[in-house]
Design a protein around this motif. Structure first.
Motif, PDB file in Angstrom:
ATOM      1  N   PHE A 369       2.728 -30.316  20.861  1.00 18.23           N
ATOM      2  CA  PHE A 369       2.742 -30.117  22.195  1.00 18.23           C
ATOM      3  C   PHE A 369       3.391 -28.710  22.495  1.00 18.23           C
ATOM      4  O   PHE A 369       3.035 -27.960  23.479  1.00 18.23           O
ATOM      5  N   PHE A 370       4.288 -28.158  21.982  1.00 18.11           N
ATOM      6  CA  PHE A 370       4.794 -26.900  21.865  1.00 18.11           C
ATOM      7  C   PHE A 370       3.587 -25.807  21.620  1.00 18.11           C
ATOM      8  O   PHE A 370       3.563 -24.837  22.442  1.00 18.11           O
ATOM      9  N   SER A 375      -0.055 -21.656  23.286  1.00 20.22           N
ATOM     10  CA  SER A 375      -1.639 -21.622  23.261  1.00 20.22           C
ATOM     11  C   SER A 375      -2.088 -20.239  23.131  1.00 20.22           C
ATOM     12  O   SER A 375      -3.123 -20.029  23.972  1.00 20.22           O
ATOM     13  N   ASP A 376      -1.489 -19.320  22.589  1.00 21.42           N
ATOM     14  CA  ASP A 376      -2.035 -18.026  22.582  1.00 21.42           C
ATOM     15  C   ASP A 376      -1.665 -17.568  20.970  1.00 21.42           C
ATOM     16  O   ASP A 376      -0.708 -17.368  20.500  1.00 21.42           O
ATOM     17  N   ALA A 377      -2.855 -17.452  20.124  1.00 24.90           N
ATOM     18  CA  ALA A 377      -2.791 -17.103  18.788  1.00 24.90           C
ATOM     19  C   ALA A 377      -1.904 -15.909  18.613  1.00 24.90           C
ATOM     20  O   ALA A 377      -1.129 -15.886  17.457  1.00 24.90           O
ATOM     21  N   ALA A 378      -1.987 -14.827  19.281  1.00 26.11           N
ATOM     22  CA  ALA A 378      -1.251 -13.459  19.084  1.00 26.11           C
ATOM     23  C   ALA A 378       0.250 -13.762  19.186  1.00 26.11           C
ATOM     24  O   ALA A 378       1.186 -13.417  18.682  1.00 26.11           O
ATOM     25  N   TYR A 379       0.687 -14.629  20.500  1.00 24.68           N
ATOM     26  CA  TYR A 379       1.872 -14.889  20.603  1.00 24.68           C
ATOM     27  C   TYR A 379       2.523 -15.760  19.567  1.00 24.68           C
ATOM     28  O   TYR A 379       3.591 -15.602  18.729  1.00 24.68           O
ATOM     29  N   ILE A 413       3.273 -21.605  14.330  1.00 25.58           N
ATOM     30  CA  ILE A 413       2.014 -22.068  13.451  1.00 25.58           C
ATOM     31  C   ILE A 413       0.997 -22.729  14.487  1.00 25.58           C
ATOM     32  O   ILE A 413      -0.315 -22.654  14.597  1.00 25.58           O
ATOM     33  N   SER A 414       1.659 -23.827  15.106  1.00 29.01           N
ATOM     34  CA  SER A 414       0.940 -24.644  15.945  1.00 29.01           C
ATOM     35  C   SER A 414       0.286 -23.615  17.314  1.00 29.01           C
ATOM     36  O   SER A 414      -1.038 -23.951  17.456  1.00 29.01           O
ATOM     37  N   THR A 415       0.892 -23.046  17.640  1.00 26.79           N
ATOM     38  CA  THR A 415       0.529 -22.016  18.775  1.00 26.79           C
ATOM     39  C   THR A 415      -0.744 -21.256  18.204  1.00 26.79           C
ATOM     40  O   THR A 415      -1.502 -20.817  19.020  1.00 26.79           O
ATOM     41  N   VAL A 416      -0.657 -20.680  17.106  1.00 28.71           N
ATOM     42  CA  VAL A 416      -1.777 -19.855  16.479  1.00 28.71           C
ATOM     43  C   VAL A 416      -2.804 -20.898  16.364  1.00 28.71           C
ATOM     44  O   VAL A 416      -3.911 -20.436  16.821  1.00 28.71           O
ATOM     45  N   VAL A 417      -2.824 -22.255  15.871  1.00 25.77           N
ATOM     46  CA  VAL A 417      -3.896 -22.983  15.980  1.00 25.77           C
ATOM     47  C   VAL A 417      -4.644 -23.136  17.196  1.00 25.77           C
ATOM     48  O   VAL A 417      -5.641 -23.258  17.435  1.00 25.77           O
ATOM     49  N   ILE A 442     -16.605  -7.341  24.132  1.00 26.01           N
ATOM     50  CA  ILE A 442     -16.773  -8.318  22.892  1.00 26.01           C
ATOM     51  C   ILE A 442     -15.615  -9.390  23.182  1.00 26.01           C
ATOM     52  O   ILE A 442     -14.578  -9.268  23.496  1.00 26.01           O
ATOM     53  N   THR A 443     -16.173 -10.672  23.149  1.00 25.99           N
ATOM     54  CA  THR A 443     -15.278 -11.726  23.569  1.00 25.99           C
ATOM     55  C   THR A 443     -15.361 -12.677  22.319  1.00 25.99           C
ATOM     56  O   THR A 443     -16.266 -13.332  21.802  1.00 25.99           O
ATOM     57  N   PRO A 444     -13.999 -12.930  21.807  1.00 29.70           N
ATOM     58  CA  PRO A 444     -13.759 -13.792  20.554  1.00 29.70           C
ATOM     59  C   PRO A 444     -14.144 -15.201  20.982  1.00 29.70           C
ATOM     60  O   PRO A 444     -13.766 -15.789  21.923  1.00 29.70           O
ATOM     61  N   PRO A 445     -15.082 -15.611  20.420  1.00 27.30           N
ATOM     62  CA  PRO A 445     -15.342 -17.212  20.781  1.00 27.30           C
ATOM     63  C   PRO A 445     -14.166 -18.448  20.416  1.00 27.30           C
ATOM     64  O   PRO A 445     -13.375 -17.931  19.596  1.00 27.30           O
ATOM     65  N   ALA A 446     -13.963 -19.240  21.398  1.00 30.21           N
ATOM     66  CA  ALA A 446     -13.375 -20.314  21.353  1.00 30.21           C
ATOM     67  C   ALA A 446     -13.727 -21.365  20.334  1.00 30.21           C
ATOM     68  O   ALA A 446     -14.841 -21.711  20.569  1.00 30.21           O
ATOM     69  N   LEU A 447     -12.983 -21.855  19.301  1.00 29.46           N
ATOM     70  CA  LEU A 447     -13.399 -22.845  18.572  1.00 29.46           C
ATOM     71  C   LEU A 447     -13.723 -24.335  19.229  1.00 29.46           C
ATOM     72  O   LEU A 447     -14.284 -25.064  18.696  1.00 29.46           O
ATOM     73  N   TRP A 448     -13.045 -24.324  20.353  1.00 26.60           N
ATOM     74  CA  TRP A 448     -13.168 -25.485  21.219  1.00 26.60           C
ATOM     75  C   TRP A 448     -13.456 -25.094  22.548  1.00 26.60           C
ATOM     76  O   TRP A 448     -14.767 -25.531  22.748  1.00 26.60           O
TER      77      TRP A 448
END
Length: 673
Positions: A369-370, A375-379, A413-417, A442-448
């Motif tokens: 949940f955290f 929910s930001d990979a860079a953060y 790590i969870s936030t990166v995922v 250039i837009t990085p694609p979201a895996l989901w």
């Protein structure tokens, strides 16, 4: 996922070994002293309150000396000093300091005396400055203030209200003392609020003149000096200079003790440990030649302690299981990953007797949940790298701090995922930078999927994860009922609720309401629709009939059951609480995008790039801090309110071992491992 099993250990040993055994038990830190021995005329307890108070006073004296040193000769520390933990010293070093402990206490007293003298000097300066301030209005006076006059004349010094003038003063004297011929009034100085004057009159008229002046507000000076005011001021200023010089000397003397700082720390810990030992010593039942110590100890180390003591001392050690009604202190023991979330459980409440430790199950949901909220990979990468470096760089940090940093490491790590799944990298910074500086988006694609583009999809998944979380809590409650052989409770309080909730969910999915929210239509076979209605109806009827089963009055039983069925609204509220996963996840991305958009509005030149970087760094730092705190608070809430509310009460007592509770340094000692 376990609470360490506790046993009771009782040690009966010779009184001559009391000191050595207590010190060894204290160094092991595995025993919580708790005596259950009844009153026995052959066993008495020592009164150690005086010795304990003496050691506490000595420790406090050393602590106070260290505070004084820190005030005048501050120790150079890095910004991460709070993470460095306590220093690890050799036993030989401690023994050397113990041998000097009396001299070190004298040093502590000397530092205290110097600090007190400095405070006295400062008080003297304040007093002298106040004297100078009160003397200032009289500086033009060229005779001593204690001058009473001559053989025939008298001099009256004093002040009157500021509106008084020379003419008015003379009028007052002339009106009220007409016989006072030759009275001379001299205004020494004047202010807005007061007039300072010297009045010379015949000695026989002095009393009447003063009385006349008093009727108009005349008041004698609060302080009278022997010398001429100007000379007196110079003398007072000289005394202030002497005080300041002494203060400088005192501060230099205090700084000269800086090399004793480490020894003072060790001696403070030494007396603190001895105070704890004497507190325990006062609890021990003792006879003329023996003593007894008893308490709780983890089963995992009980036998090792018993073997060690039996091998070195003349003693009898008895280890026994706890009684059925005995409430033991709680120690949590989990796998290396879940152990870092034990602080979350402890802040809510340790498991009470008969409860399970929810840490392991809770830990996976917590990290899940955290990461979804931030929910930001860079953060997430920043949090992971910073926490990982701090844990690696400061191995001596406190256990609680290390667990907290590891908790945020795994949450990072969870936030990166989740950031990779949602395509969030500092919001949409890649899009902004590529379009602004390279002329190509250039837009990085979201895996989901991208939550900002499909918020309703994220809401549905948030509620789904919430249902799974809540059902897990209800399932744990069912497990506890089966474990305790409460099969009726399992059926009535768990199975019936599962039937009702699953039936309602299956009825909701093919409905037009769900279709309008999810923008997709689900069609179930007729048999499944019928089964859903049967499950919901059977569950509802069963809850109404069985929730009040402990009451034999049929009407009251039905009423209690109906009231319990009303709790379905609580379940709805709990499920909707998981919409915070959507809210915080979107908040992180939206604020990050706004920050990026602000930077993109600047001109595309050197100044624009500089300000773009400043906005980026400041804005994203604040966004990370705010949403990191939000994710932490709301993840805790989902565990405490929604999850724990289904099966967990808490209320267990933490384990407080008899150990060396040092403040500044730890001593290398042999362990039980």
């Amino acid at each position: 996922m376990a609470v360490l099993e506790m046993q009771r250990i009782s040690i009966c040993a010779m009184k001559k070994d009391r000191k050595a055994i207590l010190e060894k038990l204290q160094s092991f830190g595995a025993l919580e002293v708790n005596h259950v021995i009844g009153e026995d005329p052959d066993f008495v307890r020592m009164d150690t309150a005086g010795q304990k108070l003496g050691f506490e006073k000595a420790a406090s004296s050393a602590d106070q000396a260290l505070e004084i040193l820190e005030k005048y000769a501050p120790e150079k520390k890095s910004i991460f000093s709070s993470l460095e933990g306590k220093e690890l010293i050799e036993p030989e070093t401690e023994k050397e300091v113990q041998a000097e402990r009396r001299e070190l206490l004298k040093t502590a007293k000397a530092l205290y005396d110097l600090d007190r003298e400095r405070a006295e000097q400062l008080a003297s300066i304040t007093k002298l400055e106040n004297s100078i301030e009160s003397l200032t209005p009289w500086l033009p006076l060229d005779v001593p203030m204690k001058q009473k006059g001559t053989r025939r004349t008298a001099m009256l010094l004093g002040s009157m209200p500021g509106e008084m003038t020379m003419e008015r003063i003379c009028e007052v004297i002339a009106e009220k003392v007409p016989d006072a011929v030759g009275t001379d009034v001299h205004i020494v100085s004047s202010e807005q609020s007061a007039v300072y004057l010297a009045v010379v009159c015949m000695r026989e008229d002095a009393a009447q003149v003063e009385e006349a002046l008093r009727s108009e507000g005349f008041a004698r000076p609060a302080q009278i000096w022997d010398d001429v005011p100007a000379y007196q001021k110079e003398e007072l200023e000289g005394q202030i200079a002497d005080c300041r010089q002494r203060i400088a000397q005192i501060e230099e003397e205090i700084r000269g003790y800086a090399d004793q700082r480490e020894k003072l720390k060790i001696v403070a810990d030494y007396y603190r440990v001895r105070a704890d030992k004497y507190a325990v010593l006062g609890q021990l039942p003792q006879s003329r030649r023996t003593f007894v110590i008893s308490g709780y100890i983890p089963r995992s180390c009980a036998q090792k302690v018993a073997e060690y003591l039996a091998g070195k001392y003349e003693c009898a050690v008895d280890i026994e299981d706890l009684k059925e009604d005995e409430e033991a202190p709680v120690i949590l023991k989990n796998n290396p990953f879940s152990a870092n979330m034990e602080g979350v459980v402890e802040s809510y409440g340790l498991p009470a007797k008969g409860e399970i430790d929810p840490t392991t199950i809770m830990s996976f949901f917590y990290v899940f949940f955290f990461g979804m909220m931030l929910s930001d990979a860079a953060y997430g990468l920043i949090v992971t790298v910073v926490c990982g470096i701090l844990v690696w760089r400061f191995p001596r940090m406190s256990a609680g701090m290390k667990k907290s940093l590891k908790l945020f490491f795994y949450c990072g790590i969870s936030t990166v995922v989740w950031g990779v799944l949602f395509g969030g990298y500092f919001g949409n910074i890649v899009d902004i930078v590529s379009a602004k500086f390279f002329g190509r988006t250039i837009t990085p694609p979201a895996l989901w999927f991208v939550p900002l583009n499909e918020p309703m999809k994220l809401l549905l998944y948030s509620l789904l994860f919430g249902v799974i979380h809540l059902f897990t809590g209800l399932a744990i409650k069912g497990y506890l009922c089966i474990r305790d052989r409460k099969y009726m409770d399992f059926f009535c309080d768990v199975v019936l609720w599962f039937m009702l909730l699953i039936g309602l969910i299956l009825m909701l999915l093919p409905s037009s309401l769900f279709a309008s929210i999810s923008q997709m239509e689900i069609v179930f076979p007729v048999a499944l629709n019928t089964l859903a209605k049967v499950l919901a109806a059977a569950g509802a009827i069963g809850i109404v009939l069985m929730s009040g089963r402990s009451n034999k009055n049929p009407a009251l039983r039905i009423a209690l059951g109906a009231y319990d069925l009303y709790n379905i609204t609580g379940w709805l509220s709990d499920v909707l609480s998981y919409s915070r996963l959507l809210a915080l996840g979107l908040a992180t991305g939206v604020i990050a995008s706004v920050i990026n958009q602000m930077g993109s509005m600047l001109p595309n030149n050197v100044i624009g790039v500089i300000f773009f970087i400043i906005i980026f760094l400041v804005g994203h730092s604040m966004n990370l801090a705010i949403n990191l705190l939000g994710a932490y608070v709301h993840t805790n809430r989902l565990q405490f309110v929604e999850f724990f509310g289904k099966f967990y009460e808490g209320g267990g007592r933490p384990f407080h071992p008899f150990k060396e509770n040092t403040k500044y340094a730890d001593v290398k000692e042999e362990t039980l491992s």
